[in-house]
Design a protein around this motif. Structure first.
Motif, PDB file in Angstrom:
ATOM      1  N   LEU A  75     -11.613 -47.688 -12.150  1.00  0.00           N
ATOM      2  CA  LEU A  75     -10.572 -48.952 -11.678  1.00  0.00           C
ATOM      3  C   LEU A  75      -9.118 -48.159 -11.095  1.00  0.00           C
ATOM      4  CD1 LEU A  75     -10.821 -51.466 -14.473  1.00  0.00           C
ATOM      5  CD2 LEU A  75     -11.434 -51.868 -12.024  1.00  0.00           C
ATOM      6  N   ALA A  76      -8.788 -47.097 -11.638  1.00  0.00           N
ATOM      7  CA  ALA A  76      -7.500 -46.725 -10.976  1.00  0.00           C
ATOM      8  C   ALA A  76      -7.621 -46.196  -9.721  1.00  0.00           C
ATOM      9  CB  ALA A  76      -6.920 -45.574 -12.036  1.00  0.00           C
ATOM     10  N   THR A  77      -8.772 -45.734  -9.625  1.00  0.00           N
ATOM     11  CA  THR A  77      -9.054 -45.204  -8.027  1.00  0.00           C
ATOM     12  C   THR A  77      -9.264 -46.179  -7.097  1.00  0.00           C
ATOM     13  OG1 THR A  77     -10.067 -42.932  -8.920  1.00  0.00           O
ATOM     14  CG2 THR A  77     -10.571 -43.754  -6.530  1.00  0.00           C
ATOM     15  N   ALA A  78      -9.925 -47.227  -7.594  1.00  0.00           N
ATOM     16  CA  ALA A  78     -10.332 -48.229  -6.777  1.00  0.00           C
ATOM     17  C   ALA A  78      -8.830 -49.045  -6.190  1.00  0.00           C
ATOM     18  CB  ALA A  78     -11.065 -49.513  -7.311  1.00  0.00           C
ATOM     19  N   LEU A  79      -8.079 -49.059  -7.375  1.00  0.00           N
ATOM     20  CA  LEU A  79      -6.713 -49.866  -7.183  1.00  0.00           C
ATOM     21  C   LEU A  79      -5.680 -49.024  -6.677  1.00  0.00           C
ATOM     22  CD1 LEU A  79      -6.654 -51.908 -10.559  1.00  0.00           C
ATOM     23  CD2 LEU A  79      -7.108 -52.793  -7.989  1.00  0.00           C
ATOM     24  N   GLN A  80      -5.886 -47.725  -6.218  1.00  0.00           N
ATOM     25  CA  GLN A  80      -5.090 -46.996  -5.396  1.00  0.00           C
ATOM     26  C   GLN A  80      -3.754 -46.556  -6.390  1.00  0.00           C
ATOM     27  OE1 GLN A  80      -4.495 -48.218  -1.358  1.00  0.00           O
ATOM     28  NE2 GLN A  80      -6.740 -47.811  -0.914  1.00  0.00           N
ATOM     29  N   LEU A  81      -3.902 -46.224  -7.677  1.00  0.00           N
ATOM     30  CA  LEU A  81      -2.757 -46.047  -8.532  1.00  0.00           C
ATOM     31  C   LEU A  81      -2.022 -44.746  -8.258  1.00  0.00           C
ATOM     32  CD1 LEU A  81      -3.801 -47.795 -11.984  1.00  0.00           C
ATOM     33  CD2 LEU A  81      -2.823 -49.008  -9.519  1.00  0.00           C
ATOM     34  N   ASP A  82      -0.723 -44.612  -8.306  1.00  0.00           N
ATOM     35  CA  ASP A  82      -0.290 -43.185  -8.316  1.00  0.00           C
ATOM     36  C   ASP A  82      -0.483 -42.997  -9.900  1.00  0.00           C
ATOM     37  OD1 ASP A  82       2.009 -44.402  -9.755  1.00  0.00           O
ATOM     38  OD2 ASP A  82       3.098 -44.647  -8.125  1.00  0.00           O
ATOM     39  N   ARG A  83       0.022 -41.599 -10.194  1.00  0.00           N
ATOM     40  CA  ARG A  83      -0.110 -41.039 -11.256  1.00  0.00           C
ATOM     41  C   ARG A  83       0.713 -41.680 -12.320  1.00  0.00           C
ATOM     42  NH1 ARG A  83       3.578 -36.708 -12.747  1.00  0.00           N
ATOM     43  NH2 ARG A  83       5.317 -36.228 -11.427  1.00  0.00           N
ATOM     44  N   TYR A  84       1.787 -42.300 -12.222  1.00  0.00           N
ATOM     45  CA  TYR A  84       2.564 -42.929 -13.150  1.00  0.00           C
ATOM     46  C   TYR A  84       1.896 -44.336 -13.616  1.00  0.00           C
ATOM     47  CZ  TYR A  84       5.995 -39.942 -11.610  1.00  0.00           C
ATOM     48  OH  TYR A  84       6.615 -38.644 -11.262  1.00  0.00           O
ATOM     49  N   GLU A  85       1.136 -45.078 -12.447  1.00  0.00           N
ATOM     50  CA  GLU A  85       0.489 -46.262 -12.885  1.00  0.00           C
ATOM     51  C   GLU A  85      -0.821 -46.036 -13.518  1.00  0.00           C
ATOM     52  OE1 GLU A  85       1.923 -48.762  -8.487  1.00  0.00           O
ATOM     53  OE2 GLU A  85       0.367 -47.167  -8.579  1.00  0.00           O
ATOM     54  N   ARG A  86      -1.424 -44.900 -13.298  1.00  0.00           N
ATOM     55  CA  ARG A  86      -2.453 -44.671 -13.872  1.00  0.00           C
ATOM     56  C   ARG A  86      -2.234 -44.347 -15.374  1.00  0.00           C
ATOM     57  NH1 ARG A  86      -7.137 -42.519 -10.724  1.00  0.00           N
ATOM     58  NH2 ARG A  86      -7.686 -41.254 -12.384  1.00  0.00           N
ATOM     59  N   GLY A  87      -1.066 -43.440 -15.701  1.00  0.00           N
ATOM     60  CA  GLY A  87      -0.795 -43.267 -17.135  1.00  0.00           C
ATOM     61  C   GLY A  87      -0.605 -44.778 -17.680  1.00  0.00           C
ATOM     62  N   HIS A  88       0.302 -45.542 -17.229  1.00  0.00           N
ATOM     63  CA  HIS A  88       0.563 -46.884 -17.778  1.00  0.00           C
ATOM     64  C   HIS A  88      -0.734 -47.454 -18.040  1.00  0.00           C
ATOM     65  CE1 HIS A  88       3.292 -50.202 -18.786  1.00  0.00           C
ATOM     66  NE2 HIS A  88       2.393 -50.858 -17.927  1.00  0.00           N
ATOM     67  N   LEU A  89      -1.776 -47.572 -16.809  1.00  0.00           N
ATOM     68  CA  LEU A  89      -2.938 -48.262 -17.212  1.00  0.00           C
ATOM     69  C   LEU A  89      -3.845 -47.873 -18.468  1.00  0.00           C
ATOM     70  CD1 LEU A  89      -5.384 -50.113 -16.229  1.00  0.00           C
ATOM     71  CD2 LEU A  89      -6.125 -48.145 -14.770  1.00  0.00           C
ATOM     72  N   PHE A  90      -3.851 -46.647 -18.543  1.00  0.00           N
ATOM     73  CA  PHE A  90      -4.531 -45.783 -19.675  1.00  0.00           C
ATOM     74  C   PHE A  90      -4.069 -46.200 -21.066  1.00  0.00           C
ATOM     75  CE2 PHE A  90      -6.356 -42.909 -16.370  1.00  0.00           C
ATOM     76  CZ  PHE A  90      -7.793 -43.361 -16.434  1.00  0.00           C
ATOM     77  N   GLN A  91      -2.500 -46.204 -20.915  1.00  0.00           N
ATOM     78  CA  GLN A  91      -1.701 -46.671 -22.231  1.00  0.00           C
ATOM     79  C   GLN A  91      -2.158 -47.982 -22.612  1.00  0.00           C
ATOM     80  OE1 GLN A  91       0.441 -45.327 -24.311  1.00  0.00           O
ATOM     81  NE2 GLN A  91       1.149 -43.547 -23.253  1.00  0.00           N
ATOM     82  N   LEU A  92      -2.336 -49.015 -21.776  1.00  0.00           N
ATOM     83  CA  LEU A  92      -2.535 -50.322 -21.962  1.00  0.00           C
ATOM     84  C   LEU A  92      -3.946 -50.535 -22.611  1.00  0.00           C
ATOM     85  CD1 LEU A  92      -0.642 -52.470 -19.004  1.00  0.00           C
ATOM     86  CD2 LEU A  92       0.150 -52.137 -21.516  1.00  0.00           C
ATOM     87  N   ALA A  93      -4.776 -49.616 -21.749  1.00  0.00           N
ATOM     88  CA  ALA A  93      -6.183 -49.767 -22.157  1.00  0.00           C
ATOM     89  C   ALA A  93      -6.482 -49.037 -23.504  1.00  0.00           C
ATOM     90  CB  ALA A  93      -7.033 -49.057 -20.979  1.00  0.00           C
ATOM     91  N   GLY A  94      -5.689 -48.524 -24.141  1.00  0.00           N
ATOM     92  CA  GLY A  94      -5.966 -47.790 -25.341  1.00  0.00           C
ATOM     93  C   GLY A  94      -6.789 -46.397 -25.236  1.00  0.00           C
ATOM     94  N   HIS A  95      -6.468 -45.924 -24.173  1.00  0.00           N
ATOM     95  CA  HIS A  95      -6.878 -44.664 -23.888  1.00  0.00           C
ATOM     96  C   HIS A  95      -5.899 -43.357 -23.811  1.00  0.00           C
ATOM     97  CE1 HIS A  95     -11.079 -45.888 -23.412  1.00  0.00           C
ATOM     98  NE2 HIS A  95     -10.804 -46.770 -22.746  1.00  0.00           N
ATOM     99  N   ALA A  96      -4.805 -43.853 -24.306  1.00  0.00           N
ATOM    100  CA  ALA A  96      -3.596 -42.862 -24.502  1.00  0.00           C
ATOM    101  C   ALA A  96      -2.893 -43.378 -25.774  1.00  0.00           C
ATOM    102  CB  ALA A  96      -2.833 -42.772 -23.164  1.00  0.00           C
ATOM    103  N   PRO A  97      -2.520 -42.129 -26.510  1.00  0.00           N
ATOM    104  CA  PRO A  97      -1.991 -42.255 -27.749  1.00  0.00           C
ATOM    105  C   PRO A  97      -0.662 -43.383 -27.495  1.00  0.00           C
ATOM    106  CG  PRO A  97      -1.486 -40.319 -27.152  1.00  0.00           C
ATOM    107  CD  PRO A  97      -2.388 -40.684 -25.990  1.00  0.00           C
ATOM    108  N   ALA A  98      -0.315 -44.632 -28.267  1.00  0.00           N
ATOM    109  CA  ALA A  98       0.808 -45.363 -28.147  1.00  0.00           C
ATOM    110  C   ALA A  98       1.727 -44.792 -29.308  1.00  0.00           C
ATOM    111  CB  ALA A  98       0.292 -46.840 -28.220  1.00  0.00           C
ATOM    112  N   ALA A  99       3.022 -44.869 -28.930  1.00  0.00           N
ATOM    113  CA  ALA A  99       4.119 -44.515 -29.816  1.00  0.00           C
ATOM    114  C   ALA A  99       4.375 -45.881 -30.838  1.00  0.00           C
ATOM    115  CB  ALA A  99       5.379 -44.213 -28.890  1.00  0.00           C
TER     116      ALA A  99
END
Length: 269
Positions: A75-99
């Motif tokens: 999805l990140a590739t399809a939506l042409q997300l930059d690296r900051y947007e990708r990181g934000h997407l994975f945070q929201l999706a629960g695939h990165a540790p949330a503080a």
């Protein structure tokens, strides 16, 4: 449960905002007929990401569905997300540790003294929500009315959006303000459910029509250095270079140092 529900809503809105900014031409799809909304259709995003249109629709509806890291990567590739947007997407999706939500920020005395040692260069330390935890006299002069009150510290985001002097000091106020709000969005995404961000955004929205208009765009950005054009009393517009350093033991506390840009200064004889 409330925190998870809020995170799903954030994810849904973020996906929708990214989808609506991309045209079919940008991804090599034919533009067929009139569109009720800007950007790509949901089924077009699903096609580009190689996933079920039904599953993608569920994600945009904020339903409690589970998708793999690989799905969100596509999805990140399809939506042409930059690296900051990708990181934000994975945070929201629960695939990165949330503080976890934190206690009010503290600053060690030896760290708080650093901006004072950097005088006459303007310098300050900001915390996770842009609270100004320490600053020197030069920074106080550069950003007038950046002051604390009895019950809370000065806050740079509040200054930019709610302090009238900011629009005079920041020559390029709109891009500067948009960038700051995008960085605040990134930080808020790392702390889902943290009431500090909820309160701050509510305050900014109540006092700033720009925040009300820009927050739903879901722009994200990391803190970084750069250049700013600032108006100074009696001197007009002055170019500054600024550098941001994350503190080793508190990575969301950032030391920011300004210096007048010397790139255009005449060479010495």
């Amino acid at each position: 449960m409330h925190q998870q529900s809020e995170q799903r809503r954030e994810l849904a809105a973020f996906l929708r905002s990214r989808r609506e900014r991309i045209t079919p031409d940008q991804v090599g799809l034919p533009s067929t007929g009139r569109r009720r909304t800007p950007g790509l259709r949901r089924e077009e995003v699903a096609l580009l990401a190689g996933m079920s249109a039904t599953w993608y629709t569920y994600l945009e509806q904020g339903r409690d569905v589970r998708a793999s890291y690989q799905v969100f990567d596509a999805l990140a590739t399809a939506l042409q997300l930059d690296r900051y947007e990708r990181g934000h997407l994975f945070q929201l999706a629960g695939h990165a540790p949330a503080a976890e939500a934190e206690e009010p920020e503290a600053l060690a005395a030896e760290v708080a003294a650093v901006p004072l040692l950097l005088q006459p260069h303007p310098a300050y330390i900001i915390g996770a929500t842009y609270d100004v935890l320490s600053y020197n006299r030069a920074a106080d002069e550069l950003f007038p009315n950046l002051t604390a009150t009895a019950d809370r510290p000065a806050n740079f985001a509040r200054w930019v959006f709610l302090e009238p002097a900011a629009r005079d000091v920041l020559v390029d106020w709109e891009p500067e303000a948009r960038g700051l709000l995008a960085r605040l969005r990134t930080l808020a995404g790392r702390h889902p459910g943290d009431v500090r961000y909820t309160r701050q955004i509510d305050e900014l929205k109540s006092g700033s029509p720009e925040v009300r208009a820009w927050w739903p765009r879901y722009d994200v950005q990391a803190r970084h250095g750069g250049r700013k054009r600032l108006r100074r009393p009696g001197r007009g517009t002055v170019d500054f270079t600024y550098t941001a350093f994350h503190l080793a033991e508190q990575p969301e506390q950032t030391l920011v140092i300004y210096s007048e840009d010397q790139l255009d200064a005449p060479a010495a004889d």
